[in-house]
Design a protein around this motif. Structure first.
Motif, PDB file in Angstrom:
ATOM      1  N   MET A 119      15.431  10.153  -6.825  1.00 19.76           N
ATOM      2  CA  MET A 119      16.225   9.393  -5.665  1.00 19.76           C
ATOM      3  C   MET A 119      14.999   8.815  -4.820  1.00 19.76           C
ATOM      4  O   MET A 119      15.471   7.853  -4.038  1.00 19.76           O
ATOM      5  CB  MET A 119      17.287  10.139  -5.158  1.00 19.76           C
ATOM      6  N   HIS A 120      14.181   9.946  -4.559  1.00 16.63           N
ATOM      7  CA  HIS A 120      13.181   9.416  -3.513  1.00 16.63           C
ATOM      8  C   HIS A 120      12.494   7.828  -3.707  1.00 16.63           C
ATOM      9  O   HIS A 120      12.186   7.178  -2.769  1.00 16.63           O
ATOM     10  CB  HIS A 120      12.133  10.231  -3.453  1.00 16.63           C
ATOM     11  N   VAL A 121      12.196   7.605  -5.122  1.00 12.74           N
ATOM     12  CA  VAL A 121      11.580   6.378  -5.289  1.00 12.74           C
ATOM     13  C   VAL A 121      12.413   5.124  -5.231  1.00 12.74           C
ATOM     14  O   VAL A 121      12.110   4.265  -4.660  1.00 12.74           O
ATOM     15  CB  VAL A 121      11.267   6.540  -6.896  1.00 12.74           C
ATOM     16  N   LEU A 122      13.799   5.499  -5.628  1.00 12.62           N
ATOM     17  CA  LEU A 122      14.834   4.286  -5.321  1.00 12.62           C
ATOM     18  C   LEU A 122      15.177   4.137  -3.894  1.00 12.62           C
ATOM     19  O   LEU A 122      14.945   2.926  -3.152  1.00 12.62           O
ATOM     20  CB  LEU A 122      15.844   4.725  -6.074  1.00 12.62           C
ATOM     21  N   GLY A 123      15.142   5.019  -3.086  1.00 10.92           N
ATOM     22  CA  GLY A 123      15.182   5.204  -1.856  1.00 10.92           C
ATOM     23  C   GLY A 123      14.121   4.449  -1.068  1.00 10.92           C
ATOM     24  O   GLY A 123      14.426   3.804  -0.037  1.00 10.92           O
ATOM     25  N   ASN A 124      12.771   4.728  -1.380  1.00 14.35           N
ATOM     26  CA  ASN A 124      11.898   4.000  -0.878  1.00 14.35           C
ATOM     27  C   ASN A 124      11.552   2.494  -1.294  1.00 14.35           C
ATOM     28  O   ASN A 124      11.129   1.795  -0.277  1.00 14.35           O
ATOM     29  CB  ASN A 124      10.480   4.673  -1.386  1.00 14.35           C
ATOM     30  N   ILE A 125      11.928   2.221  -2.185  1.00 15.41           N
ATOM     31  CA  ILE A 125      11.994   0.789  -2.693  1.00 15.41           C
ATOM     32  C   ILE A 125      13.081   0.037  -2.148  1.00 15.41           C
ATOM     33  O   ILE A 125      12.543  -1.042  -1.344  1.00 15.41           O
ATOM     34  CB  ILE A 125      12.160   0.668  -4.486  1.00 15.41           C
ATOM     35  N   ILE A 126      14.240   0.502  -1.752  1.00 12.83           N
ATOM     36  CA  ILE A 126      15.395  -0.086  -0.938  1.00 12.83           C
ATOM     37  C   ILE A 126      14.819  -0.146   0.428  1.00 12.83           C
ATOM     38  O   ILE A 126      14.893  -1.257   1.037  1.00 12.83           O
ATOM     39  CB  ILE A 126      16.594   0.719  -1.148  1.00 12.83           C
ATOM     40  N   TRP A 127      14.293   0.953   0.866  1.00 13.54           N
ATOM     41  CA  TRP A 127      13.703   0.938   2.272  1.00 13.54           C
ATOM     42  C   TRP A 127      12.584  -0.165   2.567  1.00 13.54           C
ATOM     43  O   TRP A 127      12.953  -0.895   3.389  1.00 13.54           O
ATOM     44  CB  TRP A 127      13.221   2.440   2.624  1.00 13.54           C
ATOM     45  N   PHE A 128      11.709  -0.097   1.588  1.00 14.14           N
ATOM     46  CA  PHE A 128      10.628  -1.215   1.766  1.00 14.14           C
ATOM     47  C   PHE A 128      11.086  -2.464   1.837  1.00 14.14           C
ATOM     48  O   PHE A 128      10.861  -3.272   2.694  1.00 14.14           O
ATOM     49  CB  PHE A 128       9.663  -1.131   0.901  1.00 14.14           C
ATOM     50  N   LEU A 129      11.979  -2.898   0.946  1.00 19.58           N
ATOM     51  CA  LEU A 129      12.599  -4.247   0.900  1.00 19.58           C
ATOM     52  C   LEU A 129      13.371  -4.745   2.053  1.00 19.58           C
ATOM     53  O   LEU A 129      13.278  -5.841   2.595  1.00 19.58           O
ATOM     54  CB  LEU A 129      13.352  -4.468  -0.613  1.00 19.58           C
ATOM     55  N   PHE A 130      14.021  -3.817   2.488  1.00 15.42           N
ATOM     56  CA  PHE A 130      15.135  -4.118   3.693  1.00 15.42           C
ATOM     57  C   PHE A 130      14.720  -3.502   4.856  1.00 15.42           C
ATOM     58  O   PHE A 130      15.476  -3.232   5.829  1.00 15.42           O
ATOM     59  CB  PHE A 130      16.487  -3.622   3.514  1.00 15.42           C
ATOM     60  N   GLY A 131      13.378  -3.522   5.357  1.00 12.56           N
ATOM     61  CA  GLY A 131      13.033  -3.186   6.806  1.00 12.56           C
ATOM     62  C   GLY A 131      11.867  -2.348   6.701  1.00 12.56           C
ATOM     63  O   GLY A 131      11.154  -2.238   7.975  1.00 12.56           O
ATOM     64  N   GLY A 132      11.448  -1.517   5.622  1.00 10.91           N
ATOM     65  CA  GLY A 132      10.419  -0.701   5.770  1.00 10.91           C
ATOM     66  C   GLY A 132       9.057  -1.360   5.943  1.00 10.91           C
ATOM     67  O   GLY A 132       8.235  -0.956   6.476  1.00 10.91           O
ATOM     68  N   PHE A 133       9.151  -2.735   5.373  1.00 11.14           N
ATOM     69  CA  PHE A 133       8.019  -3.415   5.524  1.00 11.14           C
ATOM     70  C   PHE A 133       7.399  -3.845   7.086  1.00 11.14           C
ATOM     71  O   PHE A 133       6.409  -3.841   7.543  1.00 11.14           O
ATOM     72  CB  PHE A 133       7.996  -4.776   4.671  1.00 11.14           C
ATOM     73  N   ILE A 134       8.708  -4.217   7.611  1.00  9.92           N
ATOM     74  CA  ILE A 134       8.482  -4.614   9.039  1.00  9.92           C
ATOM     75  C   ILE A 134       8.109  -3.471   9.694  1.00  9.92           C
ATOM     76  O   ILE A 134       6.857  -3.429  10.729  1.00  9.92           O
ATOM     77  CB  ILE A 134       9.599  -5.281   9.548  1.00  9.92           C
ATOM     78  N   GLY A 135       8.557  -2.131   9.694  1.00 10.64           N
ATOM     79  CA  GLY A 135       8.221  -1.161  10.454  1.00 10.64           C
ATOM     80  C   GLY A 135       6.743  -0.600  10.156  1.00 10.64           C
ATOM     81  O   GLY A 135       6.033  -0.493  11.255  1.00 10.64           O
ATOM     82  N   GLY A 136       6.591  -0.605   9.057  1.00 10.68           N
ATOM     83  CA  GLY A 136       5.122  -0.208   8.686  1.00 10.68           C
ATOM     84  C   GLY A 136       3.893  -1.113   9.128  1.00 10.68           C
ATOM     85  O   GLY A 136       3.091  -0.790   9.582  1.00 10.68           O
ATOM     86  N   LEU A 137       4.367  -2.368   9.304  1.00  6.09           N
ATOM     87  CA  LEU A 137       3.519  -3.244   9.717  1.00  6.09           C
ATOM     88  C   LEU A 137       3.420  -3.403  11.182  1.00  6.09           C
ATOM     89  O   LEU A 137       2.184  -3.479  11.645  1.00  6.09           O
ATOM     90  CB  LEU A 137       4.217  -5.029   9.239  1.00  6.09           C
ATOM     91  N   SER A 138       4.451  -2.972  11.796  1.00 10.01           N
ATOM     92  CA  SER A 138       4.083  -2.595  13.195  1.00 10.01           C
ATOM     93  C   SER A 138       3.205  -1.554  13.651  1.00 10.01           C
ATOM     94  O   SER A 138       2.478  -1.769  14.575  1.00 10.01           O
ATOM     95  CB  SER A 138       5.681  -2.450  13.833  1.00 10.01           C
ATOM     96  N   TRP A 139       3.435  -0.486  12.883  1.00  7.61           N
ATOM     97  CA  TRP A 139       2.608   0.794  13.047  1.00  7.61           C
ATOM     98  C   TRP A 139       1.273   0.235  12.740  1.00  7.61           C
ATOM     99  O   TRP A 139       0.010   0.631  13.311  1.00  7.61           O
ATOM    100  CB  TRP A 139       3.068   1.681  11.859  1.00  7.61           C
ATOM    101  N   THR A 140       0.880  -0.713  11.774  1.00 10.06           N
ATOM    102  CA  THR A 140      -0.398  -1.363  11.276  1.00 10.06           C
ATOM    103  C   THR A 140      -0.906  -1.964  12.414  1.00 10.06           C
ATOM    104  O   THR A 140      -2.146  -1.836  12.688  1.00 10.06           O
ATOM    105  CB  THR A 140      -0.279  -1.855   9.941  1.00 10.06           C
ATOM    106  N   ILE A 141      -0.058  -3.017  12.968  1.00 14.19           N
ATOM    107  CA  ILE A 141      -0.700  -3.783  14.032  1.00 14.19           C
ATOM    108  C   ILE A 141      -0.940  -3.095  15.297  1.00 14.19           C
ATOM    109  O   ILE A 141      -1.955  -2.978  15.885  1.00 14.19           O
ATOM    110  CB  ILE A 141       0.415  -5.011  14.315  1.00 14.19           C
ATOM    111  N   ALA A 142      -0.218  -1.885  15.660  1.00 11.59           N
ATOM    112  CA  ALA A 142      -0.391  -1.025  16.701  1.00 11.59           C
ATOM    113  C   ALA A 142      -1.828  -0.179  16.644  1.00 11.59           C
ATOM    114  O   ALA A 142      -2.630  -0.175  17.411  1.00 11.59           O
ATOM    115  CB  ALA A 142       0.526  -0.019  17.036  1.00 11.59           C
ATOM    116  N   GLY A 143      -2.082   0.089  15.307  1.00 10.55           N
ATOM    117  CA  GLY A 143      -3.436   0.843  14.947  1.00 10.55           C
ATOM    118  C   GLY A 143      -4.583  -0.152  15.233  1.00 10.55           C
ATOM    119  O   GLY A 143      -5.523   0.236  15.660  1.00 10.55           O
TER     120      GLY A 143
END
Length: 123
Positions: free
Chosen positions: A1-25
């Motif tokens: 379930m972790h893999v499926l949750g991570n894929i759904i998360w990444f597609l529907f907002g996780g990319f934006i959240g991770g990108l914001s952390w990357t830009i801050a870094g």
């Protein structure tokens, strides 16, 4: 379930959240003094991209962590925390979104106090 949750998360907002952390870094790494802060941002960006199956443990309560957390909160923490908080509130509208909202709230807390925190895998 972790893999499926991570894929759904990444597609529907996780990319934006991770990108914001990357830009801050990247912004923190522009100065020599900010490099340790930027490196922490890059570590936490990977958590923001793939949060399922991981947890955060706060165990370092040194004075340096406190000072870095205060500086972080002033310059970068509030916008990231607000973004994750709004995302979490929107995700709680549906029952299906509640597990994703939980991850978003976890990231919002982390955005307020990232120093002294460590990411651990849940099995």
């Amino acid at each position: 379930m972790h893999v499926l949750g991570n894929i759904i998360w990444f597609l529907f907002g996780g990319f934006i959240g991770g990108l914001s952390w990357t830009i801050a870094g990247a912004l923190w790494c522009m100065t020599i003094i900010g490099i340790p802060v930027g490196m922490q941002c890059f570590k936490l960006a990977s958590l923001s991209f793939w949060p399922f199956g991981k947890d955060i443990v706060y165990d370092n309560t040194s004075g340096a962590s406190l000072i870095l957390n205060i500086l972080w909160l002033i310059f970068s923490g509030l916008p990231l925390a607000l973004g994750h908080l709004v995302s979490g509130l929107l995700l709680t509208i549906t029952i299906i979104g509640i597990p994703f909202a939980k991850q978003s709230f976890k990231l919002a807390r982390l955005a307020l106090m990232p120093f002294g925190a460590r990411v651990v895998n849940i099995r």
